[in-house]
Design a protein around this motif. Structure first.
Motif, PDB file in Angstrom:
ATOM      1  N   PHE A  83      26.816  33.500  45.140  1.00 40.37           N
ATOM      2  CA  PHE A  83      25.812  33.920  46.119  1.00 40.37           C
ATOM      3  C   PHE A  83      25.035  32.756  46.720  1.00 40.37           C
ATOM      4  O   PHE A  83      24.403  32.905  47.757  1.00 40.37           O
ATOM      5  N   SER A  84      25.059  31.602  46.074  1.00 39.87           N
ATOM      6  CA  SER A  84      24.264  30.467  46.567  1.00 39.87           C
ATOM      7  C   SER A  84      24.845  29.855  47.835  1.00 39.87           C
ATOM      8  O   SER A  84      24.173  29.113  48.531  1.00 39.87           O
ATOM      9  N   GLY A  85      26.088  30.174  48.125  1.00 44.02           N
ATOM     10  CA  GLY A  85      26.699  29.683  49.354  1.00 44.02           C
ATOM     11  C   GLY A  85      27.324  28.317  49.220  1.00 44.02           C
ATOM     12  O   GLY A  85      27.355  27.702  48.159  1.00 44.02           O
ATOM     13  N   GLN A  86      27.809  27.881  50.342  1.00 45.54           N
ATOM     14  CA  GLN A  86      28.547  26.630  50.475  1.00 45.54           C
ATOM     15  C   GLN A  86      27.678  25.414  50.158  1.00 45.54           C
ATOM     16  O   GLN A  86      26.545  25.344  50.607  1.00 45.54           O
ATOM     17  N   PRO A  87      28.205  24.415  49.397  1.00 44.40           N
ATOM     18  CA  PRO A  87      27.465  23.151  49.290  1.00 44.40           C
ATOM     19  C   PRO A  87      27.227  22.560  50.672  1.00 44.40           C
ATOM     20  O   PRO A  87      28.039  22.736  51.584  1.00 44.40           O
ATOM     21  N   GLN A  88      26.101  21.878  50.826  1.00 45.40           N
ATOM     22  CA  GLN A  88      25.687  21.359  52.124  1.00 45.40           C
ATOM     23  C   GLN A  88      25.362  19.874  52.045  1.00 45.40           C
ATOM     24  O   GLN A  88      25.023  19.360  50.976  1.00 45.40           O
ATOM     25  N   ALA A  89      25.412  19.227  53.191  1.00 45.02           N
ATOM     26  CA  ALA A  89      25.015  17.824  53.278  1.00 45.02           C
ATOM     27  C   ALA A  89      23.538  17.694  52.945  1.00 45.02           C
ATOM     28  O   ALA A  89      22.727  18.508  53.383  1.00 45.02           O
ATOM     29  N   ALA A  90      23.208  16.682  52.168  1.00 44.89           N
ATOM     30  CA  ALA A  90      21.807  16.414  51.837  1.00 44.89           C
ATOM     31  C   ALA A  90      21.164  15.677  52.999  1.00 44.89           C
ATOM     32  O   ALA A  90      21.739  14.726  53.533  1.00 44.89           O
ATOM     33  N   SER A  91      19.999  16.102  53.396  1.00 44.91           N
ATOM     34  CA  SER A  91      19.337  15.470  54.540  1.00 44.91           C
ATOM     35  C   SER A  91      18.863  14.058  54.216  1.00 44.91           C
ATOM     36  O   SER A  91      18.701  13.233  55.113  1.00 44.91           O
ATOM     37  N   SER A  92      18.679  13.753  52.939  1.00 46.78           N
ATOM     38  CA  SER A  92      18.154  12.448  52.550  1.00 46.78           C
ATOM     39  C   SER A  92      19.224  11.363  52.444  1.00 46.78           C
ATOM     40  O   SER A  92      18.898  10.187  52.357  1.00 46.78           O
ATOM     41  N   ASN A  93      20.517  11.748  52.446  1.00 47.85           N
ATOM     42  CA  ASN A  93      21.578  10.764  52.257  1.00 47.85           C
ATOM     43  C   ASN A  93      22.858  11.301  52.885  1.00 47.85           C
ATOM     44  O   ASN A  93      23.399  12.308  52.423  1.00 47.85           O
ATOM     45  N   LEU A  94      23.373  10.653  53.898  1.00 55.85           N
ATOM     46  CA  LEU A  94      24.538  11.139  54.624  1.00 55.85           C
ATOM     47  C   LEU A  94      25.837  11.100  53.810  1.00 55.85           C
ATOM     48  O   LEU A  94      26.823  11.680  54.217  1.00 55.85           O
ATOM     49  N   ARG A  95      25.833  10.405  52.685  1.00 54.14           N
ATOM     50  CA  ARG A  95      27.030  10.341  51.840  1.00 54.14           C
ATOM     51  C   ARG A  95      26.987  11.369  50.709  1.00 54.14           C
ATOM     52  O   ARG A  95      27.806  11.320  49.799  1.00 54.14           O
ATOM     53  N   THR A  96      26.032  12.290  50.747  1.00 56.88           N
ATOM     54  CA  THR A  96      25.791  13.189  49.631  1.00 56.88           C
ATOM     55  C   THR A  96      25.789  14.652  50.058  1.00 56.88           C
ATOM     56  O   THR A  96      25.268  15.005  51.106  1.00 56.88           O
ATOM     57  N   TYR A  97      26.382  15.495  49.204  1.00 57.95           N
ATOM     58  CA  TYR A  97      26.336  16.951  49.362  1.00 57.95           C
ATOM     59  C   TYR A  97      25.736  17.523  48.085  1.00 57.95           C
ATOM     60  O   TYR A  97      25.869  16.937  47.008  1.00 57.95           O
ATOM     61  N   THR A  98      25.079  18.679  48.196  1.00 57.93           N
ATOM     62  CA  THR A  98      24.553  19.372  47.020  1.00 57.93           C
ATOM     63  C   THR A  98      24.922  20.848  47.092  1.00 57.93           C
ATOM     64  O   THR A  98      25.109  21.408  48.163  1.00 57.93           O
ATOM     65  N   GLY A  99      25.026  21.458  45.916  1.00 57.02           N
ATOM     66  CA  GLY A  99      25.337  22.876  45.832  1.00 57.02           C
ATOM     67  C   GLY A  99      25.026  23.401  44.443  1.00 57.02           C
ATOM     68  O   GLY A  99      24.555  22.663  43.579  1.00 57.02           O
ATOM     69  N   SER A 100      25.315  24.682  44.223  1.00 56.61           N
ATOM     70  CA  SER A 100      25.011  25.322  42.950  1.00 56.61           C
ATOM     71  C   SER A 100      26.213  26.145  42.487  1.00 56.61           C
ATOM     72  O   SER A 100      26.817  26.865  43.274  1.00 56.61           O
ATOM     73  N   ALA A 101      26.533  26.007  41.198  1.00 51.45           N
ATOM     74  CA  ALA A 101      27.637  26.777  40.605  1.00 51.45           C
ATOM     75  C   ALA A 101      27.080  28.099  40.088  1.00 51.45           C
ATOM     76  O   ALA A 101      26.149  28.105  39.286  1.00 51.45           O
ATOM     77  N   GLN A 102      27.636  29.228  40.539  1.00 50.22           N
ATOM     78  CA  GLN A 102      27.073  30.531  40.205  1.00 50.22           C
ATOM     79  C   GLN A 102      28.032  31.482  39.485  1.00 50.22           C
ATOM     80  O   GLN A 102      27.587  32.335  38.728  1.00 50.22           O
ATOM     81  N   THR A 103      29.333  31.362  39.737  1.00 56.69           N
ATOM     82  CA  THR A 103      30.277  32.345  39.219  1.00 56.69           C
ATOM     83  C   THR A 103      31.085  31.756  38.067  1.00 56.69           C
ATOM     84  O   THR A 103      31.819  30.778  38.256  1.00 56.69           O
ATOM     85  N   PRO A 104      30.981  32.329  36.843  1.00 58.06           N
ATOM     86  CA  PRO A 104      31.732  31.805  35.697  1.00 58.06           C
ATOM     87  C   PRO A 104      33.246  31.844  35.930  1.00 58.06           C
ATOM     88  O   PRO A 104      33.769  32.723  36.600  1.00 58.06           O
ATOM     89  N   GLY A 105      33.909  30.843  35.370  1.00 56.20           N
ATOM     90  CA  GLY A 105      35.361  30.724  35.456  1.00 56.20           C
ATOM     91  C   GLY A 105      35.748  29.344  35.942  1.00 56.20           C
ATOM     92  O   GLY A 105      34.902  28.467  36.120  1.00 56.20           O
ATOM     93  N   ASN A 106      37.040  29.157  36.150  1.00 54.87           N
ATOM     94  CA  ASN A 106      37.551  27.891  36.660  1.00 54.87           C
ATOM     95  C   ASN A 106      37.993  28.103  38.101  1.00 54.87           C
ATOM     96  O   ASN A 106      38.719  29.054  38.393  1.00 54.87           O
ATOM     97  N   ALA A 107      37.553  27.229  38.987  1.00 53.97           N
ATOM     98  CA  ALA A 107      37.903  27.364  40.404  1.00 53.97           C
ATOM     99  C   ALA A 107      38.083  25.992  41.033  1.00 53.97           C
ATOM    100  O   ALA A 107      37.330  25.060  40.740  1.00 53.97           O
ATOM    101  N   SER A 108      39.074  25.887  41.889  1.00 50.62           N
ATOM    102  CA  SER A 108      39.251  24.650  42.644  1.00 50.62           C
ATOM    103  C   SER A 108      38.426  24.731  43.923  1.00 50.62           C
ATOM    104  O   SER A 108      37.974  25.803  44.329  1.00 50.62           O
ATOM    105  N   TYR A 109      38.228  23.585  44.530  1.00 50.34           N
ATOM    106  CA  TYR A 109      37.536  23.492  45.810  1.00 50.34           C
ATOM    107  C   TYR A 109      38.062  22.238  46.507  1.00 50.34           C
ATOM    108  O   TYR A 109      38.712  21.403  45.889  1.00 50.34           O
ATOM    109  N   SER A 110      37.796  22.117  47.785  1.00 52.05           N
ATOM    110  CA  SER A 110      38.257  20.934  48.505  1.00 52.05           C
ATOM    111  C   SER A 110      37.074  20.036  48.844  1.00 52.05           C
ATOM    112  O   SER A 110      35.951  20.508  49.035  1.00 52.05           O
ATOM    113  N   VAL A 111      37.366  18.743  48.874  1.00 52.77           N
ATOM    114  CA  VAL A 111      36.404  17.751  49.332  1.00 52.77           C
ATOM    115  C   VAL A 111      37.106  16.955  50.426  1.00 52.77           C
ATOM    116  O   VAL A 111      38.179  16.399  50.186  1.00 52.77           O
ATOM    117  N   SER A 112      36.512  16.926  51.611  1.00 54.65           N
ATOM    118  CA  SER A 112      37.066  16.137  52.715  1.00 54.65           C
ATOM    119  C   SER A 112      36.220  14.887  52.883  1.00 54.65           C
ATOM    120  O   SER A 112      34.995  14.957  52.965  1.00 54.65           O
TER     121      SER A 112
END
Length: 138
Positions: free
Chosen positions: A86-115
């Motif tokens: 429910f927390s949604g997509q990780p987002q770019a941090a406004s304080s650092n252009l090389r950084t993203y932040t997000g929150s893990a909410q759903t138990p289990g193992n899941a892959s994701y992509s990083v571009s």
């Protein structure tokens, strides 16, 4: 609104060898986190599996291995994953252009992509896509 980088107990760093990546190889990309005691696996590879607890805030930051390099490297996106919940997509941090932040909410193992975008001076940029994963415990 993005989560503050100072509010992320889970840190994932992505180290890029710009010489290897610009030659079309992802072999020069190394992911590490501060969760080895929580049983993260595949440290030092592009396929890191980060172990976190439900509700953990995560900060991803990208660096060049060579501190004298004139190249630029940025995270351009962190993709959809069942782990974000429910927390949604990780987002770019406004304080650092090389950084993203997000929150893990759903138990289990899941892959994701990083571009990543690597821009080497005097050459065209290259986009590199990684597929790490996250294991969220309840």
């Amino acid at each position: 609104m993005a989560i503050s980088t100072t509010n992320c107990p889970v840190q994932v760093q992505i180290w890029v060898d710009d010489n290897a990546v610009t030659n079309g190889s992802t072999a020069g990309i190394y992911m590490v986190d501060n969760r080895i005691s929580a049983k993260s696996t595949h440290e030092g590879s592009a396929n890191l599996n980060t172990a976190v607890s439900k509700g953990s805030n995560i900060c991803w930051e990208v660096f060049l291995i060579n501190p004298n390099s004139t190249s630029q490297v940025y995270i351009t996106a962190i993709g959809n994953s069942n782990a974000w919940g429910f927390s949604g997509q990780p987002q770019a941090a406004s304080s650092n252009l090389r950084t993203y932040t997000g929150s893990a909410q759903t138990p289990g193992n899941a892959s994701y992509s990083v571009s990543l975008n690597v821009q080497v001076e005097g050459r065209s940029g290259i986009t590199v896509n990684l597929t790490p994963s996250v294991t969220v415990s309840a």
